[in-house]
Design a protein around this motif. Structure first.
Motif, PDB file in Angstrom:
ATOM      1  N   TYR A  34       9.099   8.644   7.301  1.00 61.87           N
ATOM      2  CA  TYR A  34       7.553   8.637   7.259  1.00 61.87           C
ATOM      3  C   TYR A  34       6.971   9.713   7.152  1.00 61.87           C
ATOM      4  N   LEU A  35       7.472  10.644   7.054  1.00 67.62           N
ATOM      5  CA  LEU A  35       7.784  12.315   6.266  1.00 67.62           C
ATOM      6  C   LEU A  35       7.333  12.387   5.082  1.00 67.62           C
TER       7      LEU A  35
ATOM      8  N   SER B 201       7.583   9.795   3.283  1.00 67.26           N
ATOM      9  CA  SER B 201       6.748   9.588   1.769  1.00 67.26           C
ATOM     10  C   SER B 201       5.140   9.677   1.038  1.00 67.26           C
ATOM     11  N   VAL B 202       5.033  11.256   2.361  1.00 71.21           N
ATOM     12  CA  VAL B 202       4.159  11.983   1.316  1.00 71.21           C
ATOM     13  C   VAL B 202       4.555  13.522   1.664  1.00 71.21           C
TER      14      VAL B 202
ATOM     15  N   TRP C 113       3.290  13.283  12.395  1.00 69.67           N
ATOM     16  CA  TRP C 113       3.330  12.685  11.492  1.00 69.67           C
ATOM     17  C   TRP C 113       2.557  11.178  11.562  1.00 69.67           C
TER      18      TRP C 113
ATOM     19  N   ALA D 109       1.423   9.699   8.047  1.00 68.51           N
ATOM     20  CA  ALA D 109       2.481  10.298   7.421  1.00 68.51           C
ATOM     21  C   ALA D 109       2.705   8.515   8.013  1.00 68.51           C
TER      22      ALA D 109
ATOM     23  N   TYR E   7       0.216   5.846   6.041  1.00 69.78           N
ATOM     24  CA  TYR E   7       0.970   6.024   4.616  1.00 69.78           C
ATOM     25  C   TYR E   7       2.306   5.337   4.795  1.00 69.78           C
ATOM     26  N   TRP E   8       2.790   5.313   5.461  1.00 65.55           N
ATOM     27  CA  TRP E   8       4.271   4.695   4.848  1.00 65.55           C
ATOM     28  C   TRP E   8       4.575   3.181   4.929  1.00 65.55           C
TER      29      TRP E   8
ATOM     30  N   LYS F 185      -2.075  10.756  -0.760  1.00 72.70           N
ATOM     31  CA  LYS F 185      -0.619  10.967  -0.684  1.00 72.70           C
ATOM     32  C   LYS F 185      -0.447  12.379   0.606  1.00 72.70           C
ATOM     33  N   THR F 186      -0.771  11.870   1.836  1.00 71.34           N
ATOM     34  CA  THR F 186      -0.881  13.501   2.627  1.00 71.34           C
ATOM     35  C   THR F 186      -0.116  13.231   3.893  1.00 71.34           C
ATOM     36  N   GLY F 187      -0.380  14.141   4.858  1.00 72.71           N
ATOM     37  CA  GLY F 187       0.108  14.163   5.990  1.00 72.71           C
ATOM     38  C   GLY F 187      -0.795  14.145   6.995  1.00 72.71           C
TER      39      GLY F 187
END
Length: 148
Positions: free
Chosen positions: A33-34, A36-37, A45, A48, A51-52, A64-66
């Motif tokens: 997950y992490l 991916s960003v 997370w 993330a 986003y994932w 694209k950010t955590g």
């Protein structure tokens, strides 16, 4: 199936996934997950994870950010919704001092939003250990990101 429905399906498939060791913000699949960003170290997370989930659909319109609040603040206004939530929306919570939490809406009723969140726990913490279903009061959510 809409993009949001696809992302929600991915999120549901991750229920029960957790950090290893617990409390570390690390371990498989949290590292994925992490990653991916572009975060390669233990970190909060929840964003993330969202986003994932979208990344797995093959179409990812998210920034694209955590960072939860960065995702909200930098999203195009056409994607920001403060009205009625829908399944698949990305909910945004703001705790002040740059701290936020997010996840994907599964269903709604008059008072609550039922969500799939990463980096939470049974008590609903924004710094939890796993992916789980949560019931969140609607009045605690500042808005939703909606990518149809």
């Amino acid at each position: 199936m809409t993009l949001q429905q696809q992302a929600l399906k991915v999120a549901i498939s991750q229920l029960g996934q957790h950090e290893n060791p617990l409390g570390s913000n690390w371990g498989k699949p949290v590292q994925d997950y992490l990653k991916s960003v572009n975060i390669g170290f233990p970190a909060s997370w929840c964003m993330a994870f969202v986003y994932w989930c979208y990344e797995q659909t093959g179409t990812n319109p998210l920034i694209k950010t955590g960072g939860v609040l960065r995702a909200w603040n930098e999203a195009d206004k056409k994607y920001r919704v403060t009205g009625e939530p829908q399944p698949g929306d990305i909910f945004i919570m703001n705790f002040g001092k740059g701290l936020g939490h997010t996840g994907i809406v599964e269903k709604v009723d008059a008072n609550f939003v039922y969500t799939i969140d990463g980096n939470t726990n049974d008590s609903g913490s924004r710094e939890g250990i796993e992916v789980c279903r949560k019931q969140r009061p609607r009045n605690k959510i500042v808005g939703y990101l909606r990518y149809l």
